[in-house]
Design a protein around this motif. Sequence first.
Motif, PDB file in Angstrom:
ATOM      1  N   TRP A 187       9.978  -3.005   9.415  1.00 47.87           N
ATOM      2  CA  TRP A 187      11.262  -3.571   9.795  1.00 47.87           C
ATOM      3  C   TRP A 187      12.248  -2.415   9.859  1.00 47.87           C
ATOM      4  N   THR A 188      12.767  -2.103  11.021  1.00 44.25           N
ATOM      5  CA  THR A 188      13.741  -1.018  11.130  1.00 44.25           C
ATOM      6  C   THR A 188      14.651  -1.243  12.318  1.00 44.25           C
ATOM      7  N   ARG A 189      15.859  -0.738  12.192  1.00 45.80           N
ATOM      8  CA  ARG A 189      16.791  -0.690  13.320  1.00 45.80           C
ATOM      9  C   ARG A 189      16.972   0.752  13.778  1.00 45.80           C
ATOM     10  N   ASP A 190      16.306   1.674  13.096  1.00 42.45           N
ATOM     11  CA  ASP A 190      16.405   3.092  13.420  1.00 42.45           C
ATOM     12  C   ASP A 190      15.600   3.379  14.693  1.00 42.45           C
ATOM     13  N   LYS A 191      16.272   3.833  15.720  1.00 43.13           N
ATOM     14  CA  LYS A 191      15.625   4.034  17.019  1.00 43.13           C
ATOM     15  C   LYS A 191      14.556   5.122  16.969  1.00 43.13           C
ATOM     16  N   ARG A 192      14.798   6.182  16.221  1.00 40.00           N
ATOM     17  CA  ARG A 192      13.816   7.260  16.138  1.00 40.00           C
ATOM     18  C   ARG A 192      12.576   6.838  15.355  1.00 40.00           C
ATOM     19  N   LEU A 193      12.793   6.130  14.254  1.00 39.92           N
ATOM     20  CA  LEU A 193      11.654   5.640  13.478  1.00 39.92           C
ATOM     21  C   LEU A 193      10.858   4.637  14.304  1.00 39.92           C
ATOM     22  N   ARG A 194      11.537   3.768  15.020  1.00 40.17           N
ATOM     23  CA  ARG A 194      10.851   2.784  15.872  1.00 40.17           C
ATOM     24  C   ARG A 194      10.014   3.492  16.940  1.00 40.17           C
ATOM     25  N   ALA A 195      10.563   4.533  17.563  1.00 45.12           N
ATOM     26  CA  ALA A 195       9.832   5.277  18.594  1.00 45.12           C
ATOM     27  C   ALA A 195       8.594   5.952  18.006  1.00 45.12           C
ATOM     28  N   ALA A 196       8.738   6.546  16.828  1.00 45.95           N
ATOM     29  CA  ALA A 196       7.599   7.196  16.174  1.00 45.95           C
ATOM     30  C   ALA A 196       6.542   6.163  15.793  1.00 45.95           C
ATOM     31  N   ALA A 197       6.984   5.012  15.288  1.00 45.25           N
ATOM     32  CA  ALA A 197       6.047   3.954  14.898  1.00 45.25           C
ATOM     33  C   ALA A 197       5.295   3.419  16.118  1.00 45.25           C
ATOM     34  N   GLU A 198       5.991   3.239  17.214  1.00 46.75           N
ATOM     35  CA  GLU A 198       5.332   2.782  18.438  1.00 46.75           C
ATOM     36  C   GLU A 198       4.301   3.805  18.904  1.00 46.75           C
ATOM     37  N   PHE A 204       0.868  -1.177   0.000  1.00 46.29           N
ATOM     38  CA  PHE A 204       0.000   0.000   0.000  1.00 46.29           C
ATOM     39  C   PHE A 204       0.905   1.228   0.000  1.00 46.29           C
ATOM     40  N   VAL A 205       0.518   2.253  -0.727  1.00 39.72           N
ATOM     41  CA  VAL A 205       1.293   3.487  -0.775  1.00 39.72           C
ATOM     42  C   VAL A 205       0.414   4.617  -0.268  1.00 39.72           C
ATOM     43  N   ALA A 206       0.838   5.239   0.823  1.00 44.11           N
ATOM     44  CA  ALA A 206       0.082   6.350   1.395  1.00 44.11           C
ATOM     45  C   ALA A 206       0.199   7.582   0.488  1.00 44.11           C
ATOM     46  N   THR A 207      -0.863   8.338   0.407  1.00 43.48           N
ATOM     47  CA  THR A 207      -0.825   9.595  -0.340  1.00 43.48           C
ATOM     48  C   THR A 207      -0.168  10.664   0.529  1.00 43.48           C
ATOM     49  N   HIS A 208       0.198  11.765  -0.089  1.00 44.73           N
ATOM     50  CA  HIS A 208       0.779  12.881   0.661  1.00 44.73           C
ATOM     51  C   HIS A 208      -0.187  13.342   1.757  1.00 44.73           C
ATOM     52  N   ASP A 209      -1.465  13.458   1.418  1.00 46.23           N
ATOM     53  CA  ASP A 209      -2.455  13.892   2.411  1.00 46.23           C
ATOM     54  C   ASP A 209      -2.548  12.910   3.576  1.00 46.23           C
ATOM     55  N   GLU A 210      -2.469  11.609   3.293  1.00 47.50           N
ATOM     56  CA  GLU A 210      -2.516  10.604   4.361  1.00 47.50           C
ATOM     57  C   GLU A 210      -1.288  10.711   5.265  1.00 47.50           C
ATOM     58  N   VAL A 211      -0.133  10.969   4.670  1.00 46.40           N
ATOM     59  CA  VAL A 211       1.093  11.126   5.459  1.00 46.40           C
ATOM     60  C   VAL A 211       0.969  12.343   6.368  1.00 46.40           C
ATOM     61  N   MET A 212       0.515  13.457   5.811  1.00 45.68           N
ATOM     62  CA  MET A 212       0.393  14.683   6.603  1.00 45.68           C
ATOM     63  C   MET A 212      -0.625  14.503   7.729  1.00 45.68           C
ATOM     64  N   MET A 213      -1.724  13.808   7.459  1.00 42.32           N
ATOM     65  CA  MET A 213      -2.736  13.550   8.479  1.00 42.32           C
ATOM     66  C   MET A 213      -2.159  12.662   9.583  1.00 42.32           C
ATOM     67  N   MET A 214      -1.380  11.654   9.212  1.00 45.08           N
ATOM     68  CA  MET A 214      -0.774  10.764  10.187  1.00 45.08           C
ATOM     69  C   MET A 214       0.214  11.530  11.069  1.00 45.08           C
ATOM     70  N   ILE A 215       1.018  12.403  10.474  1.00 40.71           N
ATOM     71  CA  ILE A 215       1.969  13.209  11.234  1.00 40.71           C
ATOM     72  C   ILE A 215       1.234  14.064  12.257  1.00 40.71           C
ATOM     73  N   ASP A 216       0.149  14.680  11.831  1.00 43.59           N
ATOM     74  CA  ASP A 216      -0.623  15.542  12.729  1.00 43.59           C
ATOM     75  C   ASP A 216      -1.372  14.732  13.787  1.00 43.59           C
ATOM     76  N   ARG A 217      -2.054  13.686  13.369  1.00 47.77           N
ATOM     77  CA  ARG A 217      -2.884  12.889  14.277  1.00 47.77           C
ATOM     78  C   ARG A 217      -2.070  12.244  15.397  1.00 47.77           C
ATOM     79  N   HIS A 218      -0.868  11.775  15.073  1.00 49.54           N
ATOM     80  CA  HIS A 218      -0.056  11.059  16.052  1.00 49.54           C
ATOM     81  C   HIS A 218       1.047  11.933  16.660  1.00 49.54           C
TER      82      HIS A 218
END
Length: 87
Positions: free
Chosen positions: A62-73, A21-35
């Motif tokens: 799948w990531t080893r990036d600590k910041r991405l993992r924290a944001a995903a959690e 699945f590929v998120a649209t720009h609007d979906e990405v921006m909404m996710m950034i704001d919502r979370h």
Amino acid sequence: MAAFPDRSSLIAFLAAQREAFVATHDEVMMMIDRHSIFSMGIGYTDAHLMASVLLDQRAALWTRDKRLRAAAEKAGASLHTPGNARN
């Protein structure tokens, strides 16, 4: 992609995988704001990947990036946890 001796087998394997699945720009921006993931140290590409994972309940990040993992959690994205994780 690295050099593989059996390129045709690799291409066949990749072709058999389901499409992501590929998120649209609007979906990405909404996710950034919502979370509220501003200032968490991830870039737009990571945010886009995370939004795409949130759209597909069968997907896991799948990531080893600590910041991405924290944001995903924080956003509630499914995370892959390998059995021998060191990070």
